[in-house]
Structures are given as structure tokens and as C-alpha cells.
Design an enzyme around this catalytic site. Structure first.
Site, PDB file in Angstrom:
ATOM      1  CB  SER A   7      -0.904   0.011   1.240  1.00  0.00           C
ATOM      2  OG  SER A   7      -1.533   1.269   1.414  1.00  0.00           O
ATOM      3  CE1 TYR A  28      -4.136  -2.925   4.493  1.00  0.00           C
ATOM      4  CE2 TYR A  28      -3.340  -0.669   4.243  1.00  0.00           C
ATOM      5  CZ  TYR A  28      -3.798  -1.851   3.679  1.00  0.00           C
ATOM      6  OH  TYR A  28      -3.901  -1.954   2.320  1.00  0.00           O
TER       7      TYR A  28
END
Length: 240
Positions: free
Chosen positions: A125, A139
Site C-alpha cells: 500500500s 495495517y
């Protein structure tokens, strides 16, 4: 092999790979029907990961591409100051441990293919590269781990014929991505101001990027983290 194939992006990538002539094995924890050969496995459980690779190579005789489309955004994942250890571990296992296990047990089959070689692509990401006041910290930390694991494997295996790269996903137009913003009215409009292209990336653009990294056209790219974010991480201000 497309691991995490039951998601919207995983399904789109499997379809693109199939259109490019690949024999696609689709893997997910949930029941699904994606791919020529369907596997249901928990990718955070080592025994299941090892067994599924053995099964697939025994069936087809070789393995050329592994796409680890693995990730979880958990609503209980907030600041490190108020996230529980259970949430931290759950997010870490879904986003990082699963990719570690897939690389550990999958890459050896790429090395045993004659001739040895292949492409491993890990889903990361853009949050792995920047700080964010609104980011889920477990995350983001897990995805940063994916990027470093990718770099180290890519360098370590560079002379083996096996390439290892990561894709730094930005906002891709999926129902789950839209739902994140719809839960907070006005959030999307605020974000769009800071997105240089002012839009989501499309599934076609995502699948095309993965097809490129899987192909010989990207043969001199390894140990890289490729941004797929419309310029978000490079923007201080955006054009008016």
C-alpha cells in the site's frame, strides 16, 4: 497462482492473466470459483500454504507466477495507542505473515522449475511509504513489512531468475474501497482534493499493472515497490 483471488482486485487480475494465456490457480480462504483450478486455504496457516503449493505443482508440473493479493483493513485498527494486541496480530497475520508464508513455500517451486525463474508480486500500500493522520497503524506497519520483505527477497534472489516486486496500491475503484468513504459522509470529497488525478484507479489499470510485472516485459525489474496511486505519494500540492 493468485492468492486472495475472491476479492474484487484478485478476481480482475485472475481474469486478465487468463486473457493473457495463463493457467490460473485461484486461492482464497472463502469459497469461490475463480481460476481454472480452485483452491480453498487459509493463507495464514503454514501447513495449508505448504500443502497447496505441493498440490498445484504436482498437478501442473511447474509454477511461474505468484501474485499475493493479500490484505485486511480492520475497523478496530486505529492508533497504536488504542489498538488491542489481538487486532494488531490479526492485521499483521492477514497482511504480512500470509505473504511471508506464500513466499517461503512458493518461491522454492519457482526455483525448481526448469529453467528456474518466475515472478512474485506482493500487494502492499502507498501507506507503507508515508505517514497518515487517519491511517490504520497496524495495517500501515504490516504493509511496510511487505515492502521490506520484497526488497530483501528481490535482492537475495536476483541471480536466480526469480524476480520479487511489490505494488503500492492507492485507491482502486472497488465496492469495499468506496464503502470506506461512504461510512463517513464528505470524506471522499475531502480526499479527492489531494489526489493529483482526482479519481480512483480502475480495475483494468490495476490488472494491467500486475500483468506487466508478471510478464517478461518487466524482466529487469526486481526488488522494487511500484506505486499504483495516481501520484498521491509524490504530491505536496495538486494542480488546480
Amino acid at each position: 497462482m493468485v492468492n486472495g483471488v475472491a476479492s474484487t482486485i484478485g478476481w480482475a487480475v485472475a481474469e486478465r492473466f487468463t486473457c493473457e494465456g495463463a493457467v490460473v490457480v485461484g486461492v482464497d480462504k472463502v469459497e469461490h470459483s475463480a481460476g481454472e483450478h480452485v483452491v480453498q486455504a487459509d493463507l495464514a496457516e503454514e501447513s495449508q500454504v505448504e500443502a497447496m503449493y505441493e498440490q498445484v505443482v504436482r498437478k501442473y508440473g511447474r509454477l511461474d507466477v505468484i501474485y499475493n493479493n493479500l490484505g485486511l483493513m480492520d475497523r478496530d485498527d486505529h492508533s497504536a495507542m488504542d489498538t488491542s494486541l489481538d487486532t494488531w496480530r490479526r492485521v499483521r497475520d492477514a497482511n504480512l505473515t500470509s505473504i511471508f508464508l506464500s513466499c517461503k513455500h512458493g518461491i522454492r517451486h519457482l526455483l525448481n522449475t526448469d529453467p528456474a525463474g518466475g515472478s512474485v508480486i506482493n500487494a502492499a500500500s502507498f501507506l507503507a511509504n508515508i505517514g497518515a493522520a487517519t491511517a490504520q497503524m497496524a495495517y500501515a506497519a504490516a504493509k511496510a513489512g511487505v515492502v521490506q520483505l520484497t526488497r530483501d527477497l528481490g535482492v537475495h534472489l536476483a541471480r536466480s531468475g526469480v524476480r520479487v516486486n511489490a505494488v503500492l496500491f492507492g485507491p482502486i475503484d472497488t465496492p469495499s474501497q468506496r464503502a470506506v468513504f461512504e461510512r463517513n459522509p464528505g470524506a471522499l470529497e475531502k480526499r479527492l482534493v489531494h489526489w493529483p488525478m482526482g479519481r480512483f484507479g480502475s480495475l483494468e489499470e490495476a490488472a494491467g499493472t500486475l500483468a506487466f510485472l508478471a510478464s517478461d516485459d518487466s524482466g529487469f525489474i526486481t526488488a522494487a515497490a511500484l506505486p499504483l496511486d495516481g501520484g498521491i505519494t509524490e504530491a505536496f500540492t495538486v494542480p488546480q
